[in-house]
Design a protein around this motif. Structure first.
Motif, PDB file in Angstrom:
ATOM      1  N   VAL A 121       0.866  -1.192   0.000  1.00 14.73           N
ATOM      2  CA  VAL A 121       0.000   0.000   0.000  1.00 14.73           C
ATOM      3  C   VAL A 121       0.900   1.238   0.000  1.00 14.73           C
ATOM      4  O   VAL A 121       1.655   1.460   0.954  1.00 14.73           O
ATOM      5  CB  VAL A 121      -0.934   0.022   1.224  1.00 14.73           C
ATOM      6  N   VAL A 122       0.828   2.025  -1.052  1.00  8.95           N
ATOM      7  CA  VAL A 122       1.700   3.200  -1.131  1.00  8.95           C
ATOM      8  C   VAL A 122       0.963   4.496  -0.823  1.00  8.95           C
ATOM      9  O   VAL A 122       1.586   5.529  -0.601  1.00  8.95           O
ATOM     10  CB  VAL A 122       2.399   3.304  -2.509  1.00  8.95           C
ATOM     11  N   ASN A 123      -0.369   4.453  -0.822  1.00  7.15           N
ATOM     12  CA  ASN A 123      -1.114   5.687  -0.522  1.00  7.15           C
ATOM     13  C   ASN A 123      -2.465   5.353   0.119  1.00  7.15           C
ATOM     14  O   ASN A 123      -3.236   4.575  -0.429  1.00  7.15           O
ATOM     15  CB  ASN A 123      -1.309   6.479  -1.824  1.00  7.15           C
ATOM     16  N   GLY A 153      -6.709   2.156   7.400  1.00 10.49           N
ATOM     17  CA  GLY A 153      -7.096   3.281   6.564  1.00 10.49           C
ATOM     18  C   GLY A 153      -7.616   2.780   5.232  1.00 10.49           C
ATOM     19  O   GLY A 153      -7.498   1.586   4.903  1.00 10.49           O
ATOM     20  N   GLU A 154      -8.202   3.709   4.478  1.00 15.07           N
ATOM     21  CA  GLU A 154      -8.727   3.359   3.159  1.00 15.07           C
ATOM     22  C   GLU A 154      -7.593   3.403   2.141  1.00 15.07           C
ATOM     23  O   GLU A 154      -6.788   4.335   2.135  1.00 15.07           O
ATOM     24  CB  GLU A 154      -9.819   4.357   2.749  1.00 15.07           C
ATOM     25  N   ILE A 155      -7.544   2.390   1.296  1.00 12.25           N
ATOM     26  CA  ILE A 155      -6.447   2.261   0.329  1.00 12.25           C
ATOM     27  C   ILE A 155      -6.728   3.127  -0.896  1.00 12.25           C
ATOM     28  O   ILE A 155      -7.708   2.916  -1.599  1.00 12.25           O
ATOM     29  CB  ILE A 155      -6.286   0.782  -0.101  1.00 12.25           C
ATOM     30  N   ARG A 156      -5.839   4.098  -1.130  1.00 14.67           N
ATOM     31  CA  ARG A 156      -5.966   4.902  -2.353  1.00 14.67           C
ATOM     32  C   ARG A 156      -5.182   4.249  -3.491  1.00 14.67           C
ATOM     33  O   ARG A 156      -5.599   4.251  -4.627  1.00 14.67           O
ATOM     34  CB  ARG A 156      -5.460   6.330  -2.109  1.00 14.67           C
ATOM     35  N   LEU A 157      -4.009   3.727  -3.191  1.00 15.85           N
ATOM     36  CA  LEU A 157      -3.231   3.013  -4.217  1.00 15.85           C
ATOM     37  C   LEU A 157      -2.397   1.928  -3.561  1.00 15.85           C
ATOM     38  O   LEU A 157      -1.688   2.184  -2.577  1.00 15.85           O
ATOM     39  CB  LEU A 157      -2.299   3.971  -4.974  1.00 15.85           C
ATOM     40  N   ALA A 158      -2.486   0.731  -4.125  1.00 17.06           N
ATOM     41  CA  ALA A 158      -1.653  -0.380  -3.657  1.00 17.06           C
ATOM     42  C   ALA A 158      -1.236  -1.199  -4.872  1.00 17.06           C
ATOM     43  O   ALA A 158      -1.834  -1.081  -5.956  1.00 17.06           O
ATOM     44  CB  ALA A 158      -2.436  -1.241  -2.664  1.00 17.06           C
TER      45      ALA A 158
END
Lengths: 476, 431
Positions: free
Chosen positions: B352-354, B369-374
């Motif tokens: 997970v990067v963001n 948290g909610e994953i924006r970008l993985a």
């Protein structure tokens, strides 16, 4: 009773008028927002009691906004006197000139028209029953101490209970060529957080209470001590939830978090200016179930975010954002409205005189419906009642939901089973959630225990809420 | 203003006090795309005055306090009234007795004069230029940005000989990167740089951050679906590792230990004696010369090979616990771990990067948290994913922590560039 206006602002007003008039000789538009606020934070726990004036709630200061024929600039300061006017004027000119002289390669200054203002002269104050300053620190601490002790005595499993209260009394004066506006507002909040431990893990339950008014709100604290302590103990038996999409009922507090975090931030129209909000393309379109009507406005309710005019001298309004599922309008500060060619909605707010004004929510909520909570619970075969909103983060661009709640109460075959899951993350796509709303209760509750940030800063007092809603939500 | 405050304190009968006077100046630039939308400057001086009252409540020796905020526009009579009220209120604050932190004679810092002054407008311009220097692509660009350059002078005095002052300059900013193809997405980021010296500003670090962010935002535009719900080996970059480690920093603080919210004690194994992989090493880093109570701040070892070396915190709780106060820290350092990131990625993982927002709850140990970008790697291919959330529990995850050998430096965290956590629940797409 009406809250008494600031004596300091009354005495300093002639000096501010002089400053405005001097600046109008150099700039075609000048406004000055002056504020004088006081407030205190109180807290009581097993090992600590505190009373403090907080610099975020207190202070006297000024922000001058000037227009030079193409763009706007501001200077915030807190020391003024007739003898300082020349120096302040010089500082405004020098500091703002040095900032705009050198810009990164390829970056230009924005070009705006001049804010046009009708003439407005205004003065009013909110009302209260019990002035917290007159009620006194001793009495407030006594009430908080009694509530904390009662919760700690509820069970030996309660390891601590923090009770807290805050109030802010602020007076604001807005002066420009055409406006001379004064307002004084008093709000007060309080809350209780009971903690119970399960080994290294500490579970807590809290309830917050708020009002546009004074220390009369403390009576609501006393009435909820036993319930809060009981839920904290119930939480000790909670388990993590199996991730999935479920039929859920949201309490008014959780409804408020969804209204505010998931949707409200997306209709702040400074986000439209930046092309950061998907909502801009949905104005006039269905974004929610037709059971949904959403309001925002400092004049939409009487809560902690109510005021008479915003920090740009725009009178407060009640904006219908969603009308029976159709997105009707966003909310805006004056500069964003001017850019977009719309009418400002009285949502230009500053954290304090030290900070910039942005489009901010105020009192944000869904209207009530016709269903009863018992019918809503009875309608669910396998789902949850979501309670205790913890935190949320906006995503106006992609309408992604991130909200956390502390409690999911299991519902099976139309009945609460008594089983609790915690903590819970709500995710998904905002319009999917809003369009899945299939039942709405009649009662509407607003609460304003916390502050709202823009991203990770710019904290302002807001309230949110609504009725119980039934919706399909992805939980994890 | 300090003289006026001290005079009013004396006249109002206050014997024990702390005064913290701050003067904060700023230069602020607000950009929308490549336009300067608004500029601001600020200059605000104020003081927080804490008054203390020693008293007995039956057999109990108490030390109460109450604080007020004052500024130059207050008359001495107004200040006297506020201090009298605060002294009265302190009499109802029935905290267990402790002694105010005592300074040393001649402890006034000369750091204020020694620091090189950097012009705030120059700082704001230098970092704005760095921000936009990398904004050269058509498909992915800076949507908006805000840059704040600050200078703050702090002067702390108390009735027990503390008299210290220091100047701090820093730049804080935020920016939103937007990518308009394949889909229109954005990511939010912020930055902070301290200890700024003329001619040696870390603008290159900001340029690199912008480059990396633009790449990440490009990848997010390619992600269309969430990872399937389930349990994963989750890899988190250093910025989120920093949040995870806040659990240990909070739990080793005297304000959590004294009320028994935390059972940590010096010499305890913070990972519960169950670490099967890497153990934690963590050093607290001082970023200001004095704490908010005037306590000299130095770098301190907090955790060595999983063992707690120190209980840290302010004067009051240290006094109760009978330990030396350290002041409150905001920055820390960790050494690299046992494997390279390449080795970490040889097995399937969800990197997970963001996140939209990533939080650690120090009371419960839950993080998520909610994953924006993985990036999801199933052993064969690595695909970008978005949506869903992670919900982890550090009390379980701490058994199998693996830190990367590679390290990274951010303003308030220096340590492993990645951490691998096993068996983390992910709420994602329905199977």
């Amino acid at each position: 009773m009406k809250v008494k206006a600031s004596e300091y602002l009354r005495t300093i007003k002639p000096v501010l008028v002089q400053l405005r008039d001097r600046l109008l000789e150099s700039y075609p538009y000048v406004s000055i927002l002056a504020s004088d606020s006081t407030g205190k934070n109180y807290s009581v726990s097993k090992t600590s009691t505190s009373v403090r004036m907080d610099s975020t709630l207190c202070g006297r200061g000024f922000v001058v906004k000037v227009y030079d024929g193409s763009s706007y600039a501001e200077y915030s300061f807190n020391e003024i006197g007739e003898d300082l006017l020349e120096e302040i004027e010089k500082k405004i000119q020098e500091s703002l000139r040095s900032l705009s002289e050198e810009l990164p390669e390829g970056v230009k200054r924005s070009c705006y028209a001049m804010l046009s203002e009708e003439e407005v002269v205004f003065s009013d104050s909110t009302e209260y029953e019990l002035d917290p300053q007159e009620y006194g620190d001793e009495a407030i601490l006594k009430e908080l101490t009694e509530a904390s002790l009662e919760a700690r005595a509820f069970s030996e499993k309660i390891i601590d209970c923090q009770t807290y209260a805050s109030f802010q009394k602020y007076s604001k004066l807005f002066l420009s060529k055409n406006r001379d506006m004064e307002q004084t507002v008093l709000w007060m909040t309080c809350g209780i957080a009971a903690m119970a431990s399960r080994g290294e893990e500490i579970k807590d339950c809290y309830r917050g209470f708020s009002n546009l008014g004074g220390a009369e709100v403390l009576t609501r604290l006393k009435a909820n001590v036993a319930e809060v302590a009981g839920v904290a103990i119930e939480l000790l038996e909670s388990e993590p939830i199996t991730p999935g999409e479920y039929d859920c009922i949201c309490t008014p507090e959780v409804t408020g978090m969804i209204v505010h975090e998931a949707f409200g931030h997306g209709v702040e129209m400074d986000m439209f200016v930046k092309k950061r909000a998907q909502a801009e393309q949905f104005v006039g379109k269905q974004v929610a179930s037709e059971l949904v009507t959403m309001h925002d406005g400092a004049a939409a309710g009487k809560e902690v975010a109510s005021y008479f005019f915003d920090d740009e001298g725009v009178l407060a309004k009640d904006t219908i954002v969603i009308d029976h599922g159709i997105l009707k309008a966003g909310i805006s500060d004056a500069q964003s409205a001017m850019y977009l060619g719309t009418v400002p909605t009285g949502n230009g707010r500053r954290e304090s005189y030290r900070r910039k004004a942005y489009t901010r929510m105020t009192n944000t909520f869904f209207e009530g419906g016709k269903d009863s909570l018992s019918d809503m619970i009875a309608s669910i075969q396998n789902g949850f009642l979501l309670e205790q909103a913890e935190s949320g983060m906006e995503d106006p661009k992609n309408w992604g939901i991130q909200c956390m709640v502390a409690i999911a109460r299991e519902i099976k075959d139309g009945k609460l089973t008594g089983k609790l899951y915690s903590p819970i993350v709500l995710t998904g796509y905002v319009p999917d959630l809003l369009q899945s709303i299939s039942m709405v209760s009649g009662e509407v509750e607003l609460g304003g225990g916390g502050f709202c940030g823009k991203g990770y800063k710019e904290w302002v007092k807001v309230s949110d809420g609504g009725p119980y809603i039934k919706a399909r939500i992805r939980l994890g | 203003m300090i003289e006026k405050i001290l005079s009013a304190l004396e006249k109002s009968g206050v014997k024990q006090y702390q005064v913290t006077e701050t003067t904060k100046e700023s230069a602020e630039l607000f950009f929308i795309k490549r336009n300067l939308d608004m500029q601001r400057a600020a200059n605000v001086r104020q003081a927080e005055v804490v008054v203390y009252q020693e008293f007995w409540e039956g057999e109990r020796h108490c030390f109460g306090s109450s604080s007020v905020v004052v500024q130059e526009s207050f008359t001495e009579e107004e200040m006297e009234g506020l201090f009298r009220d605060a002294l009265y209120a302190a009499g109802f604050v029935k905290n267990e007795y402790y002694e105010l932190y005592a300074g040393e004679e001649n402890s006034a810092d000369t750091g204020l004069a020694e620091r090189v002054d950097v012009d705030l407008a120059e700082l704001a311009h230098a970092f704005s230029a760095a921000l936009f220097a990398e904004d050269v692509r058509e498909d992915v660009f800076l949507n908006s940005a805000e840059v704040f350059a600050y200078r703050e002078d702090t002067h702390i005095i108390n009735s027990r000989q503390v008299d210290v002052r220091y100047r701090r300059s820093w730049v804080w900013g935020e920016f939103v990167a937007q990518c308009i193809t394949d889909q229109d997405v954005e990511t939010y980021h912020h930055f902070q740089y301290e200890n700024l010296q003329k001619g040696n500003l870390p603008t290159e670090a900001l340029r690199k951050k912008v480059r990396d962010v633009l790449e990440m935002t490009r990848a997010r535009a390619e992600a269309t679906s969430a990872a399937p719900a389930g349990e994963y080996r989750v890899i988190l970059p250093g910025a989120f590792l920093k949040e995870v480690m806040q659990y240990y920093i909070s739990r080793s603080g005297s304000s959590m230990i004294y009320p028994k919210y935390s059972a940590f004690e010096t010499g305890c194994d913070v990972q519960g004696g169950e670490a099967k992989k890497d153990t934690i090493n963590l050093k607290l880093k001082a970023t200001v010369p004095y704490s908010s109570e005037g306590i000299p701040m130095t770098d301190r070892d907090l955790i060595k090979d999983g063992t707690l070396q120190l209980i840290h915190g302010n004067n009051r709780f240290a006094c109760y616990l009978g330990i030396q106060p350290t002041g409150s820290y905001t920055s820390f350092q960790m050494p690299g771990g046992s494997v390279t990131i390449e080795e970490m990625k040889r097995q399937p993982y969800l990197e997970v990067v963001n996140f939209s927002d990533f939080q650690m709850d120090a009371f419960t140990g839950h993080f998520g948290g909610e994953i924006r970008l993985a990036f999801l790697y199933d052993g064969k291919s690595r695909v970008p994913v978005t949506g869903g959330s992670i919900n982890g529990q550090i009390l379980e995850a701490q058994r199998n922590l693996v830190f990367s050998k590679e390290t990274q430096v951010e303003n308030d965290f220096e340590g492993p560039a990645a951490v691998c956590l096993e068996g983390i629940r992910v709420a994602g797409a329905e199977a």
